[in-house]
Design an enzyme around this catalytic site. Structure first.
Site, PDB file in Angstrom:
ATOM      1  N   CYS A 114      84.683  60.253  40.466  1.00 51.58           N
ATOM      2  CA  CYS A 114      85.166  59.417  39.256  1.00 51.58           C
ATOM      3  C   CYS A 114      84.704  58.397  40.206  1.00 51.58           C
ATOM      4  CB  CYS A 114      86.204  59.338  39.724  1.00 51.58           C
ATOM      5  SG  CYS A 114      87.026  61.062  39.679  1.00 51.58           S
ATOM      6  N   CYS A 151      70.380  49.845  38.597  1.00 46.62           N
ATOM      7  CA  CYS A 151      71.265  50.507  38.535  1.00 46.62           C
ATOM      8  C   CYS A 151      72.545  50.130  39.450  1.00 46.62           C
ATOM      9  CB  CYS A 151      71.462  52.759  39.073  1.00 46.62           C
ATOM     10  SG  CYS A 151      71.049  52.606  40.442  1.00 46.62           S
TER      11      CYS A 151
END
EC number: 2.7.7.80
Length: 468
Positions: free
Chosen positions: A219, A421
């Protein structure tokens, strides 16, 4: 009587028929009256719930709503397992916690909430993560297990132990705008039993192979809508109540014929953009127990055992690909640069072009980025890399994958590419993929990973950066 302890609940297996003849107290009659008058319930079913013991593994987005309805229904003993603490980012979906309890262990926070909802059950706190070493001890003393965790490796572990200890399992998962739920090993059936079936499957029967490691998004990485995961948690509670009220958690007696709960994978999806409907449900019928299943199938030399699990056999992290793939330090030293070095050696230079490729999803990128960075989502890059691998040669459009800033005129040197990233993992694989695709021009163009990603950027360069 209320009870709260941080140790494992090491009782004997409790999946036995218990007395359902005692009278209900006045408070129990008042508290549970609305559910007892539902057809199929009644006093006897309520007493089964009061006598039952349920273990909820995970006190997050699934575990919180599941626990609320489990407690509200009057399950007699409720154990909760989780080793994390409450964070502010949890609260939009983990409805058993509160702002005032940020920093507290999730298990203790959730039990505090449950006691305010219903003080009658016995609550048992296990403030630790479930592992191959403690899983059997944690699970052994309960009638029914709810897997409310968020990663495949733990789901396989929980299912394996439930098979070995003959426990029914309600497993769910949710990420972004979708979720799934399935009931496994119900009624609980001994390992290796196939004659006289069909018998209910385990998690390995339904999902022989885990998803690729780069598709296992948490999540925190992919995001989650609170109502979506909440719906899956509520569904888990509903399945648990049905199983316990109907005595489906008790293994069939010798010679007793009992059909298993039909193994059905319920899939839920919700769209934030579609105007054709708010959500969809799909029910997929799953096959029964498989003869060749490593966990619950017929015995062999490689048969799953409790002793093997504790020894690290199987290795769940490796099985799910979490022990493979790019990790910190996989690239060569010259292929990596820290955020601080990038600022000092690249950004501050007045001359020389370069490009920063940010491989986060566009939603992460929209909150902030390195100055001049171009968004190239990791999934899009992997798709192009797979296309190239299938064709065996440079495919049309690969060069177009890069932004105009990376393209140079004839006679000019190729500008270096710096890849970043979120946490420094995807970017390492991205560097390798770009080189595999030939975009380093045989080593003439530098392609470098910014180590640690935007998390390290916040720590080393800009503390105000909104790292999500």
């Amino acid at each position: 009587m209320n009870n709260e302890t941080n140790s494992s609940h090491n009782g004997s297996s409790s999946s036995v028929q218990r007395d359902t003849s005692r009278p209900l107290t006045e408070e129990e009659l008042d508290r549970y009256s609305r559910q007892m008058i539902v057809p199929g319930m009644g006093k006897e079913a309520q007493l089964r719930l009061l006598n039952a013991k349920v273990l909820i593994i995970g006190a997050g987005g699934l575990g919180c709503p599941a626990a609320q309805y489990i407690a509200g229904a009057g399950i007699g003993t409720i154990g909760v397992v989780d080793g994390d603490v409450v964070e502010r980012s949890n609260l939009h979906r983990q409805v058993g916690h509160s702002t005032s309890r940020i920093g507290q262990p999730k298990v203790l926070s959730l039990i505090t909430h449950l006691k305010e909802l219903n003080p009658l059950p016995t609550y048992i706190a296990h403030t630790e993560h479930i592992t191959p070493l403690n899983a059997a001890d944690l699970i052994s003393g309960y009638d029914l297990i709810l897997d409310c965790t968020d990663n495949p490796a733990t789901r396989y572990l929980i299912s394996d132990i439930c098979v070995l200890l003959c426990k029914p399992l309600v497993s769910a998962a949710s990420v972004q705008t979708s979720g799934q739920i399935i009931v496994l090993n119900c009624p609980p059936t001994p390992q290796g039993l196939l004659e006289g079936g069909p018998y209910p499957p385990c998690y390995r029967c339904c999902f022989k192979k885990p998803p690729p490691a780069n598709a296992q998004l948490s999540c925190g990485e992919a995001g989650i809508l609170g109502p979506v995961v909440g719906l899956m948690g509520v569904a888990q509670a509903g399945e648990a109540i049905k199983i316990l009220a109907s005595n489906l958690h008790i293994p069939p007696a010798e010679g007793e014929e009992r059909r298993p709960v039909e193994p059905t994978l319920l899939l839920y999806s919700y769209s934030l953009t579609s105007l054709m409907g708010p959500f969809t449900f799909r029910a997929l019928k799953m096959a029964p127990r498989k003869k060749s299943c490593f966990a619950c199938g017929e015995g062999s030399q490689e048969r799953l055992t409790l002793e093997g699990v504790k020894r690290g056999e199987p290795n769940y992290e490796f099985f799910c690909g979490l022990g493979a793939g790019p990790k910190q330090g996989v690239l060569k030293e010259e292929e990596r640069i820290s955020p601080r070095e990038f600022v000092e050696k690249v950004q501050t230079q007045k001359e020389g072009k370069y490009v920063v490729l940010d491989t986060r999803e566009k939603e992460h990128f929209s909150f902030g980025s390195i100055e001049g960075a171009v968004n190239l989502p990791f999934g899009k890059l992997l798709s192009k890399a797979a296309q190239l691998k299938r064709s065996g040669e440079m495919t049309p459009g690969v060069e177009d994958l890069l932004p105009p800033e990376t393209k140079v005129k004839d006679g000019e040197e190729d500008v270096p590419i710096y890849v970043v990233c979120r946490r420094g993992l995807d970017s390492q694989e991205a560097v390798e993929k770009l080189k595999e695709m030939g975009l380093d021009k045989g080593g003439k163009r530098k392609i470098v990973d910014i180590a640690g990603g935007m998390k390290a950027w916040k720590e080393q360069v800009d503390p105000s950066f909104p790292y999500l």
